[in-house]
Motif scaffolding. Structure first.
Motif, PDB file in Angstrom:
ATOM      1  N   ASP A  40       0.815  -1.217   0.000  1.00  0.00           N
ATOM      2  CA  ASP A  40       0.000   0.000   0.000  1.00  0.00           C
ATOM      3  C   ASP A  40       0.848   1.266   0.000  1.00  0.00           C
ATOM      4  O   ASP A  40       0.341   2.362   0.208  1.00  0.00           O
ATOM      5  CB  ASP A  40      -0.973   0.010   1.177  1.00  0.00           C
ATOM      6  CG  ASP A  40      -0.259   0.025   2.522  1.00  0.00           C
ATOM      7  OD1 ASP A  40       0.990   0.061   2.547  1.00  0.00           O
ATOM      8  OD2 ASP A  40      -0.960   0.000   3.554  1.00  0.00           O
ATOM      9  N   ASP A  41       2.150   1.119  -0.248  1.00  0.00           N
ATOM     10  CA  ASP A  41       3.108   2.216  -0.295  1.00  0.00           C
ATOM     11  C   ASP A  41       3.389   2.805   1.080  1.00  0.00           C
ATOM     12  O   ASP A  41       4.007   3.852   1.198  1.00  0.00           O
ATOM     13  CB  ASP A  41       2.650   3.330  -1.250  1.00  0.00           C
ATOM     14  CG  ASP A  41       3.833   4.099  -1.841  1.00  0.00           C
ATOM     15  OD1 ASP A  41       4.899   3.482  -2.009  1.00  0.00           O
ATOM     16  OD2 ASP A  41       3.697   5.304  -2.108  1.00  0.00           O
ATOM     17  N   VAL A  42       2.927   2.115   2.118  1.00  0.00           N
ATOM     18  CA  VAL A  42       3.199   2.528   3.492  1.00  0.00           C
ATOM     19  C   VAL A  42       3.912   1.415   4.240  1.00  0.00           C
ATOM     20  O   VAL A  42       4.880   1.648   4.971  1.00  0.00           O
ATOM     21  CB  VAL A  42       1.900   2.915   4.241  1.00  0.00           C
ATOM     22  CG1 VAL A  42       2.199   3.258   5.694  1.00  0.00           C
ATOM     23  CG2 VAL A  42       1.210   4.086   3.545  1.00  0.00           C
ATOM     24  N   HIS A  43       3.455   0.164   4.014  1.00  0.00           N
ATOM     25  CA  HIS A  43       3.936  -0.974   4.798  1.00  0.00           C
ATOM     26  C   HIS A  43       4.774  -1.971   4.011  1.00  0.00           C
ATOM     27  O   HIS A  43       5.218  -2.974   4.572  1.00  0.00           O
ATOM     28  CB  HIS A  43       2.748  -1.726   5.409  1.00  0.00           C
ATOM     29  CG  HIS A  43       1.889  -0.881   6.289  1.00  0.00           C
ATOM     30  ND1 HIS A  43       0.752  -0.244   5.841  1.00  0.00           N
ATOM     31  CD2 HIS A  43       2.010  -0.549   7.592  1.00  0.00           C
ATOM     32  CE1 HIS A  43       0.191   0.431   6.834  1.00  0.00           C
ATOM     33  NE2 HIS A  43       0.935   0.263   7.899  1.00  0.00           N
ATOM     34  N   GLY A  44       5.029  -1.760   2.748  1.00  0.00           N
ATOM     35  CA  GLY A  44       5.715  -2.770   1.955  1.00  0.00           C
ATOM     36  C   GLY A  44       4.765  -3.904   1.605  1.00  0.00           C
ATOM     37  O   GLY A  44       3.546  -3.824   1.848  1.00  0.00           O
ATOM     38  N   PHE A  45       5.283  -4.981   1.024  1.00  0.00           N
ATOM     39  CA  PHE A  45       4.444  -6.118   0.646  1.00  0.00           C
ATOM     40  C   PHE A  45       4.166  -6.958   1.885  1.00  0.00           C
ATOM     41  O   PHE A  45       5.054  -7.596   2.444  1.00  0.00           O
ATOM     42  CB  PHE A  45       5.128  -6.960  -0.440  1.00  0.00           C
ATOM     43  CG  PHE A  45       5.097  -6.319  -1.789  1.00  0.00           C
ATOM     44  CD1 PHE A  45       4.002  -6.472  -2.614  1.00  0.00           C
ATOM     45  CD2 PHE A  45       6.161  -5.543  -2.216  1.00  0.00           C
ATOM     46  CE1 PHE A  45       3.960  -5.870  -3.864  1.00  0.00           C
ATOM     47  CE2 PHE A  45       6.134  -4.941  -3.465  1.00  0.00           C
ATOM     48  CZ  PHE A  45       5.035  -5.090  -4.287  1.00  0.00           C
ATOM     49  N   GLU A  46       2.891  -6.949   2.304  1.00  0.00           N
ATOM     50  CA  GLU A  46       2.473  -7.630   3.528  1.00  0.00           C
ATOM     51  C   GLU A  46       1.248  -8.493   3.261  1.00  0.00           C
ATOM     52  O   GLU A  46       0.741  -8.545   2.141  1.00  0.00           O
ATOM     53  CB  GLU A  46       2.190  -6.611   4.637  1.00  0.00           C
ATOM     54  CG  GLU A  46       3.398  -5.783   5.052  1.00  0.00           C
ATOM     55  CD  GLU A  46       4.492  -6.595   5.735  1.00  0.00           C
ATOM     56  OE1 GLU A  46       4.257  -7.773   6.070  1.00  0.00           O
ATOM     57  OE2 GLU A  46       5.596  -6.047   5.930  1.00  0.00           O
ATOM     58  N   LEU A  47       0.749  -9.171   4.292  1.00  0.00           N
ATOM     59  CA  LEU A  47      -0.372 -10.092   4.159  1.00  0.00           C
ATOM     60  C   LEU A  47      -1.696  -9.335   4.235  1.00  0.00           C
ATOM     61  O   LEU A  47      -1.941  -8.575   5.172  1.00  0.00           O
ATOM     62  CB  LEU A  47      -0.324 -11.138   5.267  1.00  0.00           C
ATOM     63  CG  LEU A  47      -1.409 -12.210   5.242  1.00  0.00           C
ATOM     64  CD1 LEU A  47      -1.289 -13.065   3.985  1.00  0.00           C
ATOM     65  CD2 LEU A  47      -1.336 -13.088   6.489  1.00  0.00           C
ATOM     66  N   TRP A  48      -2.564  -9.566   3.233  1.00  0.00           N
ATOM     67  CA  TRP A  48      -3.886  -8.936   3.156  1.00  0.00           C
ATOM     68  C   TRP A  48      -4.951 -10.022   3.025  1.00  0.00           C
ATOM     69  O   TRP A  48      -4.661 -11.173   2.713  1.00  0.00           O
ATOM     70  CB  TRP A  48      -3.971  -8.006   1.944  1.00  0.00           C
ATOM     71  CG  TRP A  48      -3.205  -6.726   2.085  1.00  0.00           C
ATOM     72  CD1 TRP A  48      -1.853  -6.582   2.225  1.00  0.00           C
ATOM     73  CD2 TRP A  48      -3.747  -5.410   2.069  1.00  0.00           C
ATOM     74  NE1 TRP A  48      -1.519  -5.265   2.308  1.00  0.00           N
ATOM     75  CE2 TRP A  48      -2.653  -4.504   2.212  1.00  0.00           C
ATOM     76  CE3 TRP A  48      -5.032  -4.882   1.951  1.00  0.00           C
ATOM     77  CZ2 TRP A  48      -2.823  -3.125   2.245  1.00  0.00           C
ATOM     78  CZ3 TRP A  48      -5.201  -3.507   1.971  1.00  0.00           C
ATOM     79  CH2 TRP A  48      -4.113  -2.645   2.123  1.00  0.00           C
TER      80      TRP A  48
ATOM     81  N   THR B 189       8.231   0.435   6.191  1.00  0.00           N
ATOM     82  CA  THR B 189       8.125   0.356   4.737  1.00  0.00           C
ATOM     83  C   THR B 189       8.777  -0.899   4.164  1.00  0.00           C
ATOM     84  O   THR B 189       8.613  -1.186   2.981  1.00  0.00           O
ATOM     85  CB  THR B 189       8.781   1.593   4.098  1.00  0.00           C
ATOM     86  OG1 THR B 189      10.146   1.672   4.525  1.00  0.00           O
ATOM     87  CG2 THR B 189       8.054   2.869   4.514  1.00  0.00           C
ATOM     88  N   ALA B 190       9.536  -1.637   4.977  1.00  0.00           N
ATOM     89  CA  ALA B 190      10.125  -2.898   4.505  1.00  0.00           C
ATOM     90  C   ALA B 190       9.027  -3.925   4.257  1.00  0.00           C
ATOM     91  O   ALA B 190       7.913  -3.808   4.783  1.00  0.00           O
ATOM     92  CB  ALA B 190      11.135  -3.422   5.520  1.00  0.00           C
ATOM     93  N   SER B 191       9.346  -4.941   3.486  1.00  0.00           N
ATOM     94  CA  SER B 191       8.347  -5.940   3.095  1.00  0.00           C
ATOM     95  C   SER B 191       8.546  -7.262   3.816  1.00  0.00           C
ATOM     96  O   SER B 191       9.679  -7.754   3.938  1.00  0.00           O
ATOM     97  CB  SER B 191       8.410  -6.186   1.580  1.00  0.00           C
ATOM     98  OG  SER B 191       8.056  -5.021   0.858  1.00  0.00           O
TER      99      SER B 191
END
Length: 360
Positions: A154-162, A181-183
Motif C-alpha cells: 500500500d506504499d506505506v507498509h511494503g508487501f504484507e499479508l492482506w 516500509t520494509a516488506s
C-alpha cells in the motif's frame, strides 16, 4: 496448453490452416470434440480456472471469457485493460463462486479484481496502492473460509499479508509483519481448517513458517526452524506440501540437516522434522507430496538412489508397560520396537528423570 476440466479437455486450436485460434473441448471422442467459441474466438488461453465447479473463466490477454463448455454458454465478458499497458491478468482464484485475479487496467496499476461473469460484476476490488502505478504487483495466495488471502504493497507498509471478502471495506491488511516500509515478502500458502499457513520474513528470523486466523493478533510465527536470522524456506505450495489428519507436511531446512520432511499442527511443539532422508547437511528436498488414506507419498533424494518415490505411513511403537517409580530408584532401560523397523528415539517430556539412549 491443455486444461483438464472434469471429463473434458479444453484447448486452443485452428479448424483449418489460416483460421484464427478458437476455444475447443474434447471428451476423447470424435463426436465429443467441438469448437466452443465460433464468434470472435480468443487467440490464446493465457489462464483458466473453474469457479464453483460450473463455469470456467479464461483470459485472452486482457479479455475475460466465460464458458460452461457449451457453445451458447461461451462468451466474452469484457476487456479489463483497453490501453494494453501493464501486466496480463494472473493469479486467478475461485472464492465462494467469485473469480478473483490480479491485473492492471492501464490506469491504476496491478490491483485485485473480481468478477461474477458479467461486465457490471467485473471490477477492481480496491485501489490499494495509488502511487506505484504499473509497478505494483498483487500476489494471490489462496482462499479459505470465505476469505481471499494475498500480498500487496500500500506504499506505506511494503508487501504484507492482506485478506478480502470481495468488498472494498472488507479488503484490509492483516498484519505488518516486517514493520515499516520494509516488506514481509509473503509467499506460499496452505491451511488446516481456518488456520492459514504462509512464509514470511519479519526482518529478524529470515523466511520462516507463519500462521494466521485472519486477525492481527492471531498472526504469529509458528517456529524459527533455522534459528536466528537465516531462513528455513518452508515449502507450502501444492506440489511441495500436503495436509492429512490435521497435520501439514512440508519441506524445510533447519541449517543442520538440509531440506527434509517436516510436519506442523500449528504449534511450536508440534512442528518438527519427521525423518532425515539424506544424512547430514545435504538435502533430500521432498516434493510432489500427495495423501492417500492417511499415508503420505512424495519424492526425495537420499543421496544414493537419486530422486525416488517415498512413503510415510502409520507405524506402531511397542514397549512393556512401565510401573510407577520414584526419583531415587536405580536407572532402568526401556526396550521399544517400531513396526517400521526404524530406530526408536525416546525423550523425557516432563519430570525429574533424564534419558541417555534407552536408559532412564
Amino acid at each position: 496448453s491443455l486444461y483438464a476440466v472434469g471429463k473434458d479437455v479444453l484447448f486452443s486450436a485452428r479448424a483449418l490452416s489460416g483460421e484464427p485460434l478458437a476455444l475447443w473441448k474434447s471428451d476423447g471422442t470424435e463426436e465429443g470434440t467441438m469448437e466452443l467459441s465460433e464468434s470472435v474466438p480468443p487467440l490464446t488461453i493465457s489462464s483458466l480456472v473453474a469457479v464453483s465447479g460450473e463455469r470456467l473463466f479464461a483470459f485472452n490477454r486482457w479479455t475475460l471469457w466465460v464458458t460452461d463448455k457449451t457453445q451458447s454458454g461461451t462468451y466474452e465478458v469484457m476487456n479489463v485493460n483497453p490501453t494494453g499497458l501493464g501486466f496480463w491478468p494472473n493469479n486467478l482464484m475461485d472464492n465462494n463462486g467469485t473469480l478473483f485475479f490480479a491485473t492492471s487496467d492501464g490506469i491504476n496499476g496491478t490491483e485485485l479484481w473480481k468478477s461474477d461473469g458479467t461486465p457490471e460484476g467485473t471490477r477492481m476490488d480496491r485501489d490499494i496502492n495509488q502511487n506505484l502505478g504499473n509497478n505494483h504487483c498483487i500476489k494471490v495466495l489462496g482462499a479459505a473460509d470465505g476469505w481471499l488471502y494475498f500480498s500487496a504493497n500500500d506504499d506505506v507498509h511494503g508487501f504484507e499479508l492482506w485478506k478480502s471478502d470481495g468488498t472494498e471495506s472488507g479488503t484490509t491488511m492483516i498484519n505488518d509483519i516486517w514493520p515499516g516500509t520494509a516488506s514481509g515478502n509473503i509467499s506460499e500458502f496452505n491451511h488446516i481448517g481456518n488456520t492459514i499457513f504462509f512464509v514470511a520474513d519479519d526482518g529478524i528470523h529470515g523466511y520462516e513458517l507463519w500462521k494466521t486466523d485472519g486477525t492481527e493478533a492471531g498472526t504469529v510465527m509458528v517456529k524459527d526452524i533455522w534459528s536466528g536470522d537465516l531462513s528455513s524456506y518452508p515449502t507450502l505450495s501444492n506440489r511441495y506440501s500436503t495436509v492429512t489428519d490435521g497435520v501439514l507436511y512440508f519441506a524445510a531446512d533447519d541449517g543442520e540437516h538440509g531440506a527434509e520432511l517436516w510436519r506442523t499442527d500449528g504449534t511450536a511443539e508440534g512442528t518438527y522434522m519427521m525423518v532425515e532422508i539424506n544424512p547430514g547437511a545435504s538435502s533430500s528436498s521432498p516434493m510432489e507430496m500427495a495423501t492417500s488414506q492417511g499415508h503420505i507419498f512424495f519424492t526425495a533424494n537420499d543421496g544414493v538412489h537419486g530422486r525416488e518415490v517415498w512413503h510415510l505411513g502409520h507405524q506402531f511403537i511397542a514397549f512393556e508397560t512401565l510401573s510407577d517409580r520414584i526419583a531415587t530408584e536405580n536407572a532402568f532401560e526401556i526396550d521399544a520396537t517400531a513396526s517400521s523397523e526404524l530406530e526408536v528415539s525416546l525423550e523425557i517430556i516432563s519430570g525429574p528423570a533424564t534419558m541417555v539412549g534407552n536408559t532412564v
